[in-house]
Design an enzyme around this catalytic site. Structure first.
Site, PDB file in Angstrom:
ATOM      1  N   GLN A  75      36.542  38.029  30.347  1.00 51.18           N
ATOM      2  CA  GLN A  75      37.064  39.030  31.288  1.00 51.18           C
ATOM      3  C   GLN A  75      35.896  39.704  32.018  1.00 51.18           C
ATOM      4  O   GLN A  75      35.959  39.987  33.209  1.00 51.18           O
ATOM      5  CB  GLN A  75      37.911  40.068  30.542  1.00 51.18           C
ATOM      6  CG  GLN A  75      39.183  39.464  29.975  1.00 51.18           C
ATOM      7  CD  GLN A  75      39.987  40.422  29.104  1.00 51.18           C
ATOM      8  OE1 GLN A  75      39.526  41.480  28.717  1.00 51.18           O
ATOM      9  NE2 GLN A  75      41.202  40.025  28.778  1.00 51.18           N
ATOM     10  N   TRP A  76      34.819  39.919  31.285  1.00 53.71           N
ATOM     11  CA  TRP A  76      33.625  40.575  31.853  1.00 53.71           C
ATOM     12  C   TRP A  76      32.999  39.700  32.931  1.00 53.71           C
ATOM     13  O   TRP A  76      32.464  40.178  33.931  1.00 53.71           O
ATOM     14  CB  TRP A  76      32.610  40.795  30.730  1.00 53.71           C
ATOM     15  CG  TRP A  76      31.807  42.046  30.828  1.00 53.71           C
ATOM     16  CD1 TRP A  76      31.021  42.450  31.854  1.00 53.71           C
ATOM     17  CD2 TRP A  76      31.714  43.061  29.826  1.00 53.71           C
ATOM     18  NE1 TRP A  76      30.420  43.640  31.554  1.00 53.71           N
ATOM     19  CE2 TRP A  76      30.824  44.036  30.315  1.00 53.71           C
ATOM     20  CE3 TRP A  76      32.260  43.229  28.555  1.00 53.71           C
ATOM     21  CZ2 TRP A  76      30.478  45.177  29.588  1.00 53.71           C
ATOM     22  CZ3 TRP A  76      31.920  44.359  27.829  1.00 53.71           C
ATOM     23  CH2 TRP A  76      31.048  45.318  28.350  1.00 53.71           C
ATOM     24  N   GLU A  94      23.012  34.333  28.203  1.00 54.11           N
ATOM     25  CA  GLU A  94      23.682  34.502  26.916  1.00 54.11           C
ATOM     26  C   GLU A  94      23.120  33.542  25.889  1.00 54.11           C
ATOM     27  O   GLU A  94      22.493  32.538  26.235  1.00 54.11           O
ATOM     28  CB  GLU A  94      25.188  34.338  27.068  1.00 54.11           C
ATOM     29  CG  GLU A  94      25.644  32.972  27.519  1.00 54.11           C
ATOM     30  CD  GLU A  94      27.154  32.936  27.753  1.00 54.11           C
ATOM     31  OE1 GLU A  94      27.602  33.514  28.757  1.00 54.11           O
ATOM     32  OE2 GLU A  94      27.849  32.334  26.932  1.00 54.11           O
ATOM     33  N   SER A  96      22.911  30.655  23.154  1.00 54.36           N
ATOM     34  CA  SER A  96      23.465  29.313  23.297  1.00 54.36           C
ATOM     35  C   SER A  96      23.971  28.786  21.969  1.00 54.36           C
ATOM     36  O   SER A  96      23.290  28.896  20.954  1.00 54.36           O
ATOM     37  CB  SER A  96      22.374  28.378  23.813  1.00 54.36           C
ATOM     38  OG  SER A  96      22.844  27.056  23.789  1.00 54.36           O
ATOM     39  N   ARG A  98      24.424  25.688  21.747  1.00 52.36           N
ATOM     40  CA  ARG A  98      23.926  24.314  21.699  1.00 52.36           C
ATOM     41  C   ARG A  98      22.852  24.206  20.625  1.00 52.36           C
ATOM     42  O   ARG A  98      22.477  23.121  20.225  1.00 52.36           O
ATOM     43  CB  ARG A  98      23.327  23.918  23.060  1.00 52.36           C
ATOM     44  CG  ARG A  98      24.338  23.868  24.172  1.00 52.36           C
ATOM     45  CD  ARG A  98      23.703  23.372  25.435  1.00 52.36           C
ATOM     46  NE  ARG A  98      23.297  21.983  25.302  1.00 52.36           N
ATOM     47  CZ  ARG A  98      22.411  21.391  26.116  1.00 52.36           C
ATOM     48  NH1 ARG A  98      21.843  22.073  27.085  1.00 52.36           N
ATOM     49  NH2 ARG A  98      22.094  20.138  25.945  1.00 52.36           N
ATOM     50  N   ARG A 166      30.080  21.965  17.888  1.00 55.80           N
ATOM     51  CA  ARG A 166      30.711  23.270  18.137  1.00 55.80           C
ATOM     52  C   ARG A 166      32.169  23.143  18.563  1.00 55.80           C
ATOM     53  O   ARG A 166      32.898  24.133  18.598  1.00 55.80           O
ATOM     54  CB  ARG A 166      29.913  24.080  19.152  1.00 55.80           C
ATOM     55  CG  ARG A 166      29.863  23.469  20.533  1.00 55.80           C
ATOM     56  CD  ARG A 166      29.035  24.337  21.467  1.00 55.80           C
ATOM     57  NE  ARG A 166      28.689  23.632  22.688  1.00 55.80           N
ATOM     58  CZ  ARG A 166      28.130  24.211  23.736  1.00 55.80           C
ATOM     59  NH1 ARG A 166      27.848  25.494  23.704  1.00 55.80           N
ATOM     60  NH2 ARG A 166      27.835  23.514  24.804  1.00 55.80           N
ATOM     61  N   ARG A 195      38.326  48.621  33.874  1.00 58.86           N
ATOM     62  CA  ARG A 195      38.435  48.267  32.452  1.00 58.86           C
ATOM     63  C   ARG A 195      38.576  49.450  31.496  1.00 58.86           C
ATOM     64  O   ARG A 195      38.692  49.235  30.292  1.00 58.86           O
ATOM     65  CB  ARG A 195      37.253  47.381  32.041  1.00 58.86           C
ATOM     66  CG  ARG A 195      37.203  46.067  32.802  1.00 58.86           C
ATOM     67  CD  ARG A 195      38.465  45.220  32.593  1.00 58.86           C
ATOM     68  NE  ARG A 195      38.394  43.979  33.357  1.00 58.86           N
ATOM     69  CZ  ARG A 195      39.257  42.969  33.239  1.00 58.86           C
ATOM     70  NH1 ARG A 195      40.269  43.047  32.402  1.00 58.86           N
ATOM     71  NH2 ARG A 195      39.126  41.896  33.991  1.00 58.86           N
TER      72      ARG A 195
HETATM   73  C1  LIG Z   1      44.214  44.372  34.135  1.00 57.29           C
HETATM   74  C2  LIG Z   1      43.566  43.156  34.729  1.00 57.29           C
HETATM   75  C3  LIG Z   1      44.201  41.916  34.631  1.00 57.29           C
HETATM   76  C4  LIG Z   1      43.611  40.769  35.178  1.00 57.29           C
HETATM   77  N1  LIG Z   1      44.235  39.567  35.049  1.00 57.29           N
HETATM   78  C5  LIG Z   1      43.642  38.446  35.537  1.00 57.29           C
HETATM   79  C6  LIG Z   1      44.250  37.158  35.400  1.00 57.29           C
HETATM   80  O1  LIG Z   1      45.332  37.030  34.843  1.00 57.29           O
HETATM   81  N2  LIG Z   1      43.595  36.067  35.872  1.00 57.29           N
HETATM   82  C7  LIG Z   1      42.391  36.174  36.520  1.00 57.29           C
HETATM   83  O2  LIG Z   1      41.831  35.154  36.952  1.00 57.29           O
HETATM   84  N3  LIG Z   1      41.788  37.380  36.668  1.00 57.29           N
HETATM   85  C8  LIG Z   1      42.384  38.501  36.204  1.00 57.29           C
HETATM   86  N4  LIG Z   1      41.748  39.708  36.346  1.00 57.29           N
HETATM   87  C9  LIG Z   1      40.431  39.754  36.981  1.00 57.29           C
HETATM   88  C10 LIG Z   1      40.528  40.216  38.456  1.00 57.29           C
HETATM   89  O3  LIG Z   1      41.266  39.311  39.239  1.00 57.29           O
HETATM   90  C11 LIG Z   1      39.103  40.370  39.035  1.00 57.29           C
HETATM   91  O4  LIG Z   1      38.501  39.105  39.141  1.00 57.29           O
HETATM   92  C12 LIG Z   1      38.228  41.244  38.170  1.00 57.29           C
HETATM   93  O5  LIG Z   1      38.935  42.414  37.844  1.00 57.29           O
HETATM   94  C13 LIG Z   1      36.909  41.584  38.890  1.00 57.29           C
HETATM   95  O6  LIG Z   1      37.192  42.485  39.948  1.00 57.29           O
HETATM   96  P1  LIG Z   1      36.660  42.210  41.413  1.00 57.29           P
HETATM   97  O7  LIG Z   1      37.091  40.886  41.899  1.00 57.29           O
HETATM   98  O8  LIG Z   1      37.028  43.439  42.221  1.00 57.29           O
HETATM   99  O9  LIG Z   1      35.074  42.230  41.120  1.00 57.29           O
HETATM  100  P2  LIG Z   1      33.903  41.562  41.952  1.00 57.29           P
HETATM  101  O10 LIG Z   1      34.131  40.101  42.153  1.00 57.29           O
HETATM  102  O11 LIG Z   1      32.659  41.983  41.259  1.00 57.29           O
HETATM  103  O12 LIG Z   1      34.017  42.221  43.379  1.00 57.29           O
HETATM  104  C14 LIG Z   1      33.729  43.604  43.597  1.00 57.29           C
HETATM  105  C15 LIG Z   1      34.299  44.011  44.921  1.00 57.29           C
HETATM  106  O13 LIG Z   1      33.549  43.396  45.951  1.00 57.29           O
HETATM  107  C16 LIG Z   1      34.405  43.078  47.038  1.00 57.29           C
HETATM  108  N5  LIG Z   1      34.393  41.617  47.248  1.00 57.29           N
HETATM  109  C17 LIG Z   1      34.174  40.665  46.327  1.00 57.29           C
HETATM  110  N6  LIG Z   1      34.182  39.450  46.880  1.00 57.29           N
HETATM  111  C18 LIG Z   1      34.445  39.633  48.185  1.00 57.29           C
HETATM  112  C19 LIG Z   1      34.623  38.741  49.266  1.00 57.29           C
HETATM  113  N7  LIG Z   1      34.516  37.418  49.133  1.00 57.29           N
HETATM  114  N8  LIG Z   1      34.900  39.277  50.478  1.00 57.29           N
HETATM  115  C20 LIG Z   1      35.002  40.595  50.651  1.00 57.29           C
HETATM  116  N9  LIG Z   1      34.853  41.506  49.651  1.00 57.29           N
HETATM  117  C21 LIG Z   1      34.577  41.025  48.431  1.00 57.29           C
HETATM  118  C22 LIG Z   1      35.787  43.552  46.678  1.00 57.29           C
HETATM  119  O14 LIG Z   1      35.972  44.858  47.185  1.00 57.29           O
HETATM  120  C23 LIG Z   1      35.752  43.609  45.175  1.00 57.29           C
HETATM  121  O15 LIG Z   1      36.666  44.516  44.613  1.00 57.29           O
HETATM  122  C24 LIG Z   1      42.346  40.871  35.827  1.00 57.29           C
HETATM  123  C25 LIG Z   1      41.719  42.116  35.934  1.00 57.29           C
HETATM  124  C26 LIG Z   1      42.305  43.249  35.392  1.00 57.29           C
HETATM  125  C27 LIG Z   1      41.584  44.575  35.502  1.00 57.29           C
END
Ligand SMILES: Cc1cc2nc3c(=O)[nH]c(=O)nc-3n(C[C@H](O)[C@H](O)[C@H](O)COP(=O)(O)OP(=O)(O)OC[C@H]3O[C@@H](n4cnc5c(N)ncnc54)[C@H](O)[C@@H]3O)c2cc1C
Length: 232
Positions: A75-76, A94, A96, A98, A166, A195
């Protein structure tokens, strides 16, 4: 080092900057700098956060060592901007599997930590399940780990390469992994906004609350301001 879950932790390795770095990088436009944080500087930080003037928050950086179950690490890993392996300015490293570099550990929820399905949502958890069932779940998970680890150890004894043996490591989601996360202050705030929220899975929320504690110690004004205004 701050402990999280049964075996994990969050450790701040290094930090660059303070609330003053945010102020001074914003004021460089006027060729001004200050050495102490004054009331007007606090107001400026709030103004920047409120109006999405985010670049000054990217002059400060935090570096963490994290030890967490793989499901949390996955998730991170989705935080890309200013905070991951995919960003050209920061890094993700991270340990490894391996190589046999450290003992294999798993996150095992205790008897009272198992949660039921949520009532009206597709994601997340509902109420705690209670101890009779919780005890059975913990015991079953431990048995599964033991059985998988026997196969893993056997494969290693047979001379199978560690990077392939592994595949027998059980409970991959609970496997504890260690990594370094170098992230801009803005990136930390974005991660915390999502988060520490009640929609996030409880395990990553525990880590986020610990990261928040550390970030607040180092950047009390900026973190408060960013969390107040960003993502809202
Ligand atoms: C409760 C919860 C449930 C989730 N469930 C799922 C799931 O089921 N499946 C899954 O795959 N993911 C899931 N996610 C992950 C989610 O889709 C995001 O990938 C994750 O939260 C990271 O956030 P982000 O994309 O805003 O972060 P980052 O990718 O770090 O982006 C940070 C910010 O930069 C900007 N940005 C990033 N890229 C672009 C771009 N190309 N163009 C313009 N602006 C941009 C946006 O404003 C974005 O918010 C979940 C997240 C949460 C919190």
């Amino acid at each position: 080092m701050k402990k999280v879950l049964d075996k994990g932790y969050v450790r701040l390795v290094d930090v660059m900057g303070s609330d003053l770095s945010v102020v001074n990088s914003a004021r460089v436009s006027f060729n001004k700098a200050t050495e102490t944080l004054r009331e007007e500087d606090i107001k400026l930080i709030h103004f920047l956060a409120k109006n999405d003037h985010t670049s000054p928050f990217r002059h400060a950086t935090l570096q963490f060592e994290l030890y967490a179950p793989l499901m949390v690490a996955r998730q991170w890993w989705k935080y890309i901007i200013g905070s991951s392996h995919q960003d050209p300015f920061t890094a993700w490293n991270e340990s490894s599997r391996r190589y046999v570099t450290e003992s294999i550990e798993f996150y095992v929820p205790s008897e009272s930590e198992w949660r039921g399905k949520p009532e009206n949502q597709k994601q997340g958890s509902g109420a705690p399940l209670g101890e009779p069932l919780g005890k059975a779940l913990t015991e079953k998970l431990l048995l599964q780990i033991e059985s998988g680890m026997k196969n893993y150890d056997w494969a290693i004894e047979q001379g199978v390469a560690t990077e392939q043996a592994r595949l027998f490591i059980p409970s991959a989601y609970g496997l504890m992994v260690r990594w370094y996360w170098t992230v801009s202050l803005q990136g930390v705030a974005h991660f915390l906004t999502q988060r520490t929220d009640s929609h996030a899975q409880s395990e990553i929320r525990n880590y986020a609350e610990t990261v928040k504690e550390i970030a607040l110690e180092k950047f009390p004004v900026s973190v408060e301001a960013l969390l107040k205004y960003t993502g809202k």
